[in-house]
Write an enzyme that holds these catalytic residues in place. Structure first.
Site, PDB file in Angstrom:
ATOM      1  N   TYR A 109      19.134  -7.476  17.054  1.00  0.00           N
ATOM      2  CA  TYR A 109      19.747  -8.807  16.722  1.00  0.00           C
ATOM      3  C   TYR A 109      20.208  -8.688  15.162  1.00  0.00           C
ATOM      4  O   TYR A 109      19.305  -8.291  14.313  1.00  0.00           O
ATOM      5  CB  TYR A 109      19.036 -10.067  16.779  1.00  0.00           C
ATOM      6  CG  TYR A 109      19.710 -11.312  16.308  1.00  0.00           C
ATOM      7  CD1 TYR A 109      20.514 -11.956  16.925  1.00  0.00           C
ATOM      8  CD2 TYR A 109      19.563 -11.706  14.673  1.00  0.00           C
ATOM      9  CE1 TYR A 109      21.020 -13.095  16.599  1.00  0.00           C
ATOM     10  CE2 TYR A 109      20.202 -12.665  14.405  1.00  0.00           C
ATOM     11  CZ  TYR A 109      20.879 -13.449  15.262  1.00  0.00           C
ATOM     12  OH  TYR A 109      21.652 -14.667  14.687  1.00  0.00           O
ATOM     13  N   GLU A 197      27.675 -12.767  13.748  1.00  0.00           N
ATOM     14  CA  GLU A 197      26.630 -12.285  14.274  1.00  0.00           C
ATOM     15  C   GLU A 197      26.986 -11.004  15.352  1.00  0.00           C
ATOM     16  O   GLU A 197      27.945 -11.274  15.944  1.00  0.00           O
ATOM     17  CB  GLU A 197      26.100 -13.520  15.087  1.00  0.00           C
ATOM     18  CG  GLU A 197      24.946 -13.205  15.946  1.00  0.00           C
ATOM     19  CD  GLU A 197      24.572 -14.821  16.943  1.00  0.00           C
ATOM     20  OE1 GLU A 197      25.332 -14.728  17.544  1.00  0.00           O
ATOM     21  OE2 GLU A 197      23.534 -15.308  16.480  1.00  0.00           O
TER      22      GLU A 197
END
Ligand code: ADP
Ligand code: MG
Length: 392
Positions: A109, A197
């Site tokens: 992530y 992101e």
């Protein structure tokens, strides 16, 4: 302002982030053609909507054949996808992204956000990608690595390497990770982003790093100087009421109640919504008409509020400092003439030129309910709703 995954990937690719090859499709035939363009092997078909959690909601699928692609595309296009991040109505799918499938070894992530506490850009990363950040924060908070960046220095090389090591990357991957981090940072800074992101950023079977998903969100206040970003806006993904309001320069947020609100100042708007709740009602929207509202602007505010079919009464609450009550009153009267308002309207005016404003309303002969105070206005609005709604 949010953009689609494929748009974010295109931007990040230009800054140096490795992304899978792929193409956009608006029809099942185009989707099948995209697979052929990629070599005709295994591909991934992905619904393009402004939301994450598409995989879990059935919006992402590995496809091996022409038929797989066409069937899945037919199944998705024109429908709405409901994910954990959307409301119950979901978001409409009108385009798909078809990309080459990667052989995933590890999912990481990576996020860049604005940390309001330190007033700096912060990197959030985790060795456990694939999950949404909210779930990660809940289920595996210890895996989250946070790094705050000094705006004077930017992202230093040593910080990027340190982060790569913390994520357990080795050898050539460390250099690749440094490239990815610097690219994201530059994209964030150069384009006035609010969020970048990549989830998941994967380590492939051949050891290379690839961004399999990408999300970017931009500061709307900076769009005036980012024409190329503003052009990526997709009104089809927005609440139609909110897009209409944005087009007319009004700050509007749609809500579930039935009392339409036209108010000046965000603080007064919040207070009015509280008073409506206290009086036993529910606001249909937040709307800040702003300072110096002309009669035309008041009229647009009425149009915006009335575009919501749930609205059964409108509450206008103005505390005029920069505004002028007589202008607001003219706007209300003009709205009656131009739009034809079919619901009761409660008006509370206070501040600059209040006497002139109230006189205009009284003399107009229109069925406008006049109120003295905020509390009285909220009560009058709740009382003015049709019996059928009040009974619910
Ligand atoms: P979302 O975050 O909206 O669910 P993603 O783009 O992250 O959508 O896709 C969901 C999951 O699908 C990813 O976590 C990944 O496991 C898988 N996936 C996505 N793209 C690919 C790809 N190109 N190759 C292989 N798997 C993929
Ligand atoms: Mg994702």
């Amino acid at each position: 302002m949010d953009i689609h995954e494929y748009q974010a990937k295109e931007i990040l690719k230009n800054f140096g982030v490795p992304v899978p090859r792929g193409g956009i499709a608006f029809t099942p035939e185009q989707a099948a053609f995209r697979r052929l363009e990629l070599g005709g092997g295994r591909c991934v078909v992905k619904a393009q909507i402004h939301s994450g959690g598409r995989g879990a909601a059935g919006g992402v699928k590995l496809c091996d054949t022409d038929e797989d692609v066409r069937d899945f595309a037919r199944h998705l296009l024109g429908t709405a996808l409901v994910t954990k991040q959307t409301d119950a109505a979901g978001k409409r799918i009108d385009r798909l992204w078809v990309e080459e499938a990667s052989q995933i070894e590890r999912e990481l992530y990576l996020g860049f956000v604005l940390d309001r506490k330190s007033e700096r850009i912060m990197i959030v990363a985790s060795g456990h990608g694939g999950m949404e950040i909210e779930d990660l924060a809940e289920e595996d908070p210890d895996s989250l690595i946070r790094m705050i960046l000094d705006p004077a220095v930017g992202l230093a090389e040593y910080q990027a390497r340190e982060l790569a090591f913390k994520l357990g990357l080795e050898g050539a991957q460390v250099g690749q990770m440094v490239t990815v981090l610097k690219a994201c940072y530059r994209a964030y800074r150069d384009l006035d982003a609010m969020m970048v992101e990549i989830n998941p950023l994967v380590v492939c079977a051949d050891g290379s790093l690839v961004a399999l998903d990408a999300k970017m969100s931009f500061d709307t206040n900076a769009l005036f100087r980012r024409g190329e970003i503003a052009g990526l806006r997709d009104p089809g993904q927005e609440d139609p009421r909110e897009s209409f309001a944005a087009d007319h320069g009004l700050a509007y947020v749609g809500l579930d109640g039935d009392i339409g609100c036209i108010i000046n100042g965000a603080g007064l708007a919040m207070a009015s919504m509280d008073m409506i709740h206290l009086a036993g009602g529910a606001p249909a929207n937040f709307l800040d008409i702003g300072g110096g509202a002309s009669p035309e602007r008041v009229c647009q505010a009425f149009r915006t509020v009335l575009s919501d079919p749930n609205v059964s009464v409108i509450l206008v609450n103005i505390f005029a400092g920069i505004n002028r009550c007589d202008w607001i009153a003219r706007g209300v009267i003009q709205a009656y003439k131009d739009i034809g308002i079919g619901v009761p309207v409660v008006v509370r005016l206070s501040g600059t030129n209040v006497e002139a404003g109230r006189k205009l309303i009284r003399d107009s002969g229109l069925p406008i309910i006049d109120a003295d105070t905020l509390a009285a206005a909220a009560e009058a609005a709740v009382a003015a709703r049709p019996q059928s709604i009040a009974a619910e």
